[in-house]
Design an enzyme around this catalytic site. Structure first.
Site, PDB file in Angstrom:
ATOM      1  N   THR A 152      64.062  20.600  48.898  1.00 53.12           N
ATOM      2  CA  THR A 152      62.952  21.547  48.722  1.00 53.12           C
ATOM      3  C   THR A 152      63.485  22.912  48.317  1.00 53.12           C
ATOM      4  O   THR A 152      62.853  23.631  47.528  1.00 53.12           O
ATOM      5  CB  THR A 152      62.161  21.687  50.040  1.00 53.12           C
ATOM      6  OG1 THR A 152      61.490  20.455  50.319  1.00 53.12           O
ATOM      7  CG2 THR A 152      61.122  22.809  49.955  1.00 53.12           C
ATOM      8  N   ASN A 153      64.674  23.253  48.816  1.00 49.95           N
ATOM      9  CA  ASN A 153      65.204  24.600  48.648  1.00 49.95           C
ATOM     10  C   ASN A 153      65.663  24.911  47.229  1.00 49.95           C
ATOM     11  O   ASN A 153      65.922  26.073  46.908  1.00 49.95           O
ATOM     12  CB  ASN A 153      66.335  24.850  49.630  1.00 49.95           C
ATOM     13  CG  ASN A 153      65.882  24.671  51.060  1.00 49.95           C
ATOM     14  OD1 ASN A 153      64.682  24.615  51.342  1.00 49.95           O
ATOM     15  ND2 ASN A 153      66.828  24.559  51.977  1.00 49.95           N
ATOM     16  N   SER A 329      20.191  48.612  41.555  1.00 50.52           N
ATOM     17  CA  SER A 329      19.723  48.965  42.886  1.00 50.52           C
ATOM     18  C   SER A 329      18.520  48.137  43.281  1.00 50.52           C
ATOM     19  O   SER A 329      17.690  47.780  42.436  1.00 50.52           O
ATOM     20  CB  SER A 329      19.362  50.456  42.935  1.00 50.52           C
ATOM     21  OG  SER A 329      18.788  50.798  44.177  1.00 50.52           O
ATOM     22  N   SER A 330      18.434  47.865  44.575  1.00 52.16           N
ATOM     23  CA  SER A 330      17.260  47.172  45.109  1.00 52.16           C
ATOM     24  C   SER A 330      16.156  48.150  45.472  1.00 52.16           C
ATOM     25  O   SER A 330      15.056  47.735  45.821  1.00 52.16           O
ATOM     26  CB  SER A 330      17.670  46.364  46.352  1.00 52.16           C
ATOM     27  OG  SER A 330      18.152  47.245  47.364  1.00 52.16           O
TER      28      SER A 330
END
Length: 474
Positions: A152-153, A329-330
């Site tokens: 793996t390394n 904007s709401s």
């Protein structure tokens, strides 16, 4: 009486695999095996599995194929096993079976779970091609065959580096496209005079085209810096196995594997001079992260400048108009926000912040290995993708649709005290300072006061304050 229907049904849909810790039932149709399954059970952290990054899977497959070819040339694999492994790797490189990479990107073990996920998937694809059932590893083994002469390394960092180089290509393309779009706007706005500003105060005139050309130029060197980082990433420790000594790999294997990998990947990969040092060194990752952070900083600055220049639109600077992408904007009808630059800035902040995470992870390695490498890989692959996608968004959904507010730009120039700077060589600093102060107090224009004091003739004043004079390039 105990109902055994479910038990029988479960057995029909699973196979039993064994490892160091014992046995587990693995889904019959799964290409991964017991070690991958254990890792998936252990590491449910980010919700982001290896399959989210196809470049990493392709890179793992390329490394495994190169290793198999080197092993075959050393007489360590039969022609049948070589064919099974390389054919399986080809499938992965072409984008098949990626859903079988189920391990979380952040994991303990320095990437062992990722490597085993690849080993098991490749082995099982290969087994099927050889005419065997999944899990019949006596015919093609994940460790003995697919992982032969490897650790793996050396596999994980080599694949990770390749994946980052692959991920850098679309990012570089996105940068170039954004730069071109900014340059096009620079040409389009070349005749529009406006005020330049320093420290958010009026400075001296320039053209809006010059401003956008500067934005484009500022991004000009970023692709080259990323390319330089990619060249560092192409120096690999493949063949060093566990700690760089090459244990369990035959003499000459490393250079042979690197040569095969160069052919398979099409990248200028080379073998590190000191494989022991390379096994623990995170320097190339740090360089790549730094290049991404530098780019992110510039993109954030650009986005903030666009927000300032388009602010208002009636009570701010309002010199440019960003394309309206959605209601803002709401509660406030008619409000439209600069949502695209805002999103770009947030993506940039993410990259800047994770650069510190990468720095800390790179420093945290001990002796011959850095166990924190999965965190580095996760963040770098995510950052490259995040920047690429957000740059394309900024380009296509903002920059290309920007228009200039010519009247507002002209109004700012006419009302500015800053144009007095152009008069200093002609009337002196003291006179210019007095004119500027009077203009601020009275609300009169600079040119008007100069005329009143007869410091310059109308012809001289017109020539000095002409756009060509004030914004001429060196």
């Amino acid at each position: 009486m105990k109902n055994t229907d479910n038990l029988t049904d479960n057995k029909a849909h699973t196979r039993i695999e064994k490892d160091l810790l014992g046995e587990q039932a693995v889904p019959t149709t799964a290409l991964y095996g017991i070690q991958t399954q254990r890792a998936a059970q252990n590491f449910d952290i980010t919700g982001v599995s290896i399959s989210h990054f196809p470049d990493l899977i392709k890179a793992l497959a390329m490394v495994k194929a190169a290793a198999a070819k080197a092993n075959y040339q050393h007489g360590l694999l039969s022609e049948e096993k070589l064919s099974a492994i390389t054919d399986a790797c080809t499938d992965l490189i072409q984008g098949e079976h990626h859903e079988q990479f189920i391990v979380d990107l952040i994991q303990g073990g320095a990437g062992t779970s990722t490597n085993m996920n690849a080993n098991e998937v490749i082995a099982n694809i290969g087994l099927k091609k050889m005419g065997f059932e999944y899990g019949q590893y006596s015919h093609l083994h994940p460790n003995n065959d697919v992982n032969r002469s490897q650790s793996t390394n050396d596999v994980y960092p080599s694949a990770a580096r390749l994946a980052m180089v692959f991920a850098a290509k679309p990012l570089q393309e996105a940068i170039i496209k954004l730069q071109n779009s900014l340059a096009i706007k620079g040409k389009e706005f070349s005749g529009i005079l406006k005020m330049g500003r320093t420290q958010l105060q009026d400075a001296v005139p320039m053209t809006l085209g010059q401003e956008f050309n500067a934005f484009a130029s500022d991004l000009g060197s970023e692709t080259a810096r990323i390319e330089d980082a990619c060249l560092q990433l192409c120096e690999l420790n493949l063949g060093g196995t566990a700690i760089g000594t090459g244990i369990n790999a035959p003499k000459g294997y490393a250079r042979l594997a690197i040569s095969e990998l160069a052919t398979i990947s099409g990248l200028p990969v080379t073998l590190s001079e000191d494989l022991i040092a390379a096994s623990a060194d995170m320097g190339a990752f740090i360089t790549f992260s730094s290049a991404l952070k530098r780019l992110a900083i510039k993109l954030s600055k650009l986005s903030n400048d666009l927000r300032l220049l388009s602010s208002g639109p009636r009570t701010g600077l309002g010199e440019i108009n960003l394309p309206a992408m959605q209601p803002g904007s709401s509660i406030m009808p008619g409000k439209v926000n600069p949502v695209i630059p805002e999103a770009m800035t947030q993506a940039a902040f993410q990259v800047m912040g994770t650069d510190m995470t990468i720095t800390m992870a790179a420093e945290a390695g001990q002796l011959q290995l850095n166990a924190m490498e999965p965190l580095i890989v996760y963040n770098l692959l995510n950052n490259a993708r995040l920047l690429e996608k957000s740059i394309r968004m900024l380009d296509e959904r903002c920059i290309q649709g920007i228009t200039a507010n010519k009247a507002r730009c002209a109004q700012h120039v006419e009302n500015s005290i800053g144009i007095v700077t152009a008069l200093v060589p002609h009337i002196g600093y003291e006179n210019a300072s007095r004119i500027a102060g009077n203009a601020l107090l009275s609300g009169s224009g600079v040119a008007e006061l100069v005329k009143q004091e007869k410091l310059l003739s109308d012809e001289e004043l017109a020539a000095i304050l002409s756009p060509d004079t004030m914004v001429s390039s060196i």
